[in-house]
Write a protein that holds these residues in place. Structure first.
Motif, short mmCIF file in Angstrom:
data_model
loop_
_atom_site.label_atom_id
_atom_site.label_comp_id
_atom_site.label_asym_id
_atom_site.label_seq_id
_atom_site.Cartn_x
_atom_site.Cartn_y
_atom_site.Cartn_z
N PHE A 171 81.78 24.84 -57.77
CA PHE A 171 80.12 24.70 -57.89
C PHE A 171 79.38 24.42 -56.83
O PHE A 171 80.12 24.34 -55.70
CB PHE A 171 80.26 23.43 -59.05
CG PHE A 171 80.68 22.28 -58.59
CD1 PHE A 171 79.84 21.34 -57.69
CD2 PHE A 171 81.74 21.72 -58.99
CE1 PHE A 171 80.35 20.10 -57.35
CE2 PHE A 171 82.26 20.57 -58.60
CZ PHE A 171 81.50 19.72 -57.88
N ASP A 172 78.22 24.56 -56.58
CA ASP A 172 77.42 24.37 -55.67
C ASP A 172 76.77 23.21 -55.39
O ASP A 172 76.80 22.15 -56.28
CB ASP A 172 76.24 25.45 -55.70
CG ASP A 172 76.66 26.99 -55.98
OD1 ASP A 172 77.79 27.34 -55.06
OD2 ASP A 172 76.43 27.71 -56.64
N TYR A 173 76.01 23.00 -54.14
CA TYR A 173 75.57 21.75 -53.76
C TYR A 173 74.45 21.26 -54.89
O TYR A 173 74.23 19.94 -55.10
CB TYR A 173 75.15 21.65 -52.30
CG TYR A 173 74.55 20.58 -51.97
CD1 TYR A 173 75.19 19.29 -51.67
CD2 TYR A 173 73.12 20.22 -51.92
CE1 TYR A 173 74.79 17.90 -51.39
CE2 TYR A 173 72.48 18.99 -51.76
CZ TYR A 173 73.26 17.79 -51.23
OH TYR A 173 72.59 16.68 -50.83
N ALA A 214 82.60 19.08 -47.94
CA ALA A 214 81.33 19.27 -47.15
C ALA A 214 80.23 18.89 -47.94
O ALA A 214 79.26 18.51 -47.53
CB ALA A 214 81.09 20.69 -46.29
N MET A 215 80.22 19.43 -49.23
CA MET A 215 78.98 19.12 -50.09
C MET A 215 78.84 17.56 -50.32
O MET A 215 77.81 16.95 -50.41
CB MET A 215 79.39 19.97 -51.55
CG MET A 215 79.55 21.16 -51.35
SD MET A 215 79.16 21.83 -53.29
CE MET A 215 80.76 21.33 -54.01
N PHE A 216 80.13 16.67 -50.43
CA PHE A 216 79.99 15.52 -50.40
C PHE A 216 79.52 14.67 -49.30
O PHE A 216 79.14 13.67 -49.25
CB PHE A 216 81.36 14.91 -50.89
CG PHE A 216 81.64 15.44 -52.35
CD1 PHE A 216 81.18 14.46 -53.69
CD2 PHE A 216 82.01 16.42 -52.86
CE1 PHE A 216 81.51 14.74 -54.76
CE2 PHE A 216 82.55 16.96 -54.08
CZ PHE A 216 82.11 16.11 -55.04
N THR A 217 79.96 15.37 -48.24
CA THR A 217 79.48 14.81 -46.89
C THR A 217 78.01 14.71 -46.87
O THR A 217 77.09 14.00 -46.36
CB THR A 217 80.02 15.49 -45.70
OG1 THR A 217 81.65 15.37 -45.48
CG2 THR A 217 79.69 14.91 -44.37
N ARG A 218 77.39 15.97 -47.17
CA ARG A 218 76.07 16.21 -47.27
C ARG A 218 75.47 15.21 -48.00
O ARG A 218 74.22 14.83 -47.89
CB ARG A 218 75.76 17.71 -47.48
CG ARG A 218 74.09 18.14 -47.50
CD ARG A 218 73.94 19.43 -48.04
NE ARG A 218 72.53 19.65 -48.22
CZ ARG A 218 72.17 20.85 -48.77
NH1 ARG A 218 72.99 22.07 -48.86
NH2 ARG A 218 70.81 21.17 -48.91
#
Length: 382
Positions: free
Chosen positions: A51-53, A106-110
């Motif tokens: 899934f996407d950000y 990276a999504m969760f870092t963002r």
């Protein structure tokens, strides 16, 4: 959730599972997580990570711009046996999925950078003879990505038999664990803290300093067992996950005040661990990353069905293999709640005995509707 709270106590971990969670609208997904937390559960959303950000942000942050959660937990299933992932429908091997694993983290870092929402991320992988030899390299490649737990699940003959393409039992639990140890670069002691039956679960808790992994407890060291026993005796009733830091600190301080001598075995453990890690390594890397390795071995449906029937009848099977299955089911800590009957059903029973009938009913209730082909996003490695 009410049944789990009554049967399992006021605090526990729970998984939001049953299909792909990102197929839920973000509002519904968030509502489910909030209900779980209202009942004292620490929820983990089970996903394939495709899934996407925008979806993640809509889950974590409400329409008013305020975050719904301080922390989210996700377990993402990545392996080369899965088909249909956007951008890589048929992975050639496990390494080919590494850019997608990185993209997921990276999504969760963002999310934390933009909204202050922390996360705990687990990596799940099904293991068969086809990919067992890739486990060690996967761990070497991915341990620094940001996953706090790596879970490996040797495949079992469960579910749709059209998917049974390999001799799953050609790979033993010991062989899988040996690959995990090779990837971690050290022996992984798993008997110091045992959850459920050893034939089902093996778990090693530890941490990385740079590329090196260090288990926190070793059942072969009496001093470590003394630390374990002191922890369970003095802190066993404290929930260390999901408790606000200030409240957790207060609870720990109260336990220490009641028994100040409890600090002695922990101080000894700290000194031993510091010597093992080494000051030079700590100074060089300046980063300690907790990481847990888990192996879950499910059982074959042809064994689970008669074993569960015997347990329901209140008898022990005379077949040694079925009797062993009964032992493992009786020790199971991974259960599904059935409030209509008041039962907590072991996961293998759910998948082997109950799911086939429930899935047939779902196909009638929710018939598949053909839709257009999904647009493929850009390759994350490009």
């Amino acid at each position: 959730m009410g049944l789990l709270r009554r049967r399992r106590g006021p605090r526990a971990h729970a998984q939001l599972i049953g299909g792909e969670v990102s197929l839920l609208p973000p509002e519904d997904h968030a509502a489910a997580l909030l209900i779980m937390r209202e009942h004292g559960r620490e929820p983990m959303s089970m996903t394939h990570g495709d899934f996407d950000y925008d979806y993640l942000q809509a889950l974590a942050v409400g329409p008013d711009g305020d975050r719904r959660f301080d922390r989210l937990s996700f377990a993402a299933h990545f392996d080369s046996l899965m088909f249909g992932r956007r951008g890589i429908e048929r992975p050639a091997d496990e390494a080919a999925l590494n850019p997608y694993r990185q993209q997921f983290v990276a999504m969760f870092t963002r999310l934390r950078r933009e909204h202050g929402v922390r996360s705990f991320l687990a990596h799940n992988m099904t293991v068969t003879p086809r990919n067992v030899g890739e486990i060690a390299q996967l761990i070497r490649d991915c341990h620094g990505f940001g996953f706090g737990l790596f879970s490996f699940q040797p495949a079992a003959f469960i579910g749709d038999d059209r998917r049974w393409h390999e001799g799953y039992r050609d790979t033993s639990a010991d062989a899988v664990w040996a690959q995990i140890e090779a990837g971690a670069g050290t022996r992984l002691p798993f008997r110091a803290l045992q959850v459920g039956d050893e034939r089902c679960n093996r778990t090693t808790y530890g941490f990385y300093v740079g590329p090196d992994y260090f288990p926190i407890l070793d059942e072969e060291k009496p001093a470590d067992i003394a630390v374990r026993d002191a922890f369970l005796k003095n802190f066993g009733g404290i929930s260390f996950s999901g408790t606000p830091p200030k409240l957790l600190l207060a609870k720990v301080a109260r336990a220490v005040t009641r028994n100040p001598r409890v600090v002695v075995p922990f101080a000894g453990w700290l000194v031993r661990t510091a010597r093992t890690v080494g000051l030079r390594r700590l100074v060089r890397h300046r980063n300690i990353r907790p990481a847990t390795f888990v192996m879950h071995s499910f059982m074959d449906a042809e064994d689970v069905a008669p074993a569960w029937k015997a347990m329901q009848d209140g008898r022990v099977s005379e077949d040694p293999r079925i009797a062993e299955t009964q032992q493992r089911l009786a020790a199971c800590s991974y259960a599904m709640a059935h409030p209509e009957t008041g039962e907590l059903v072991p996961a293998c029973v759910q998948h082997s005995v109950l799911d086939p009938g429930e899935n047939a009913a779902l196909r009638t209730l929710l018939p598949l509707t053909p839709i257009g082909r999904r647009r493929q996003p850009a390759d994350p490695s490009a």
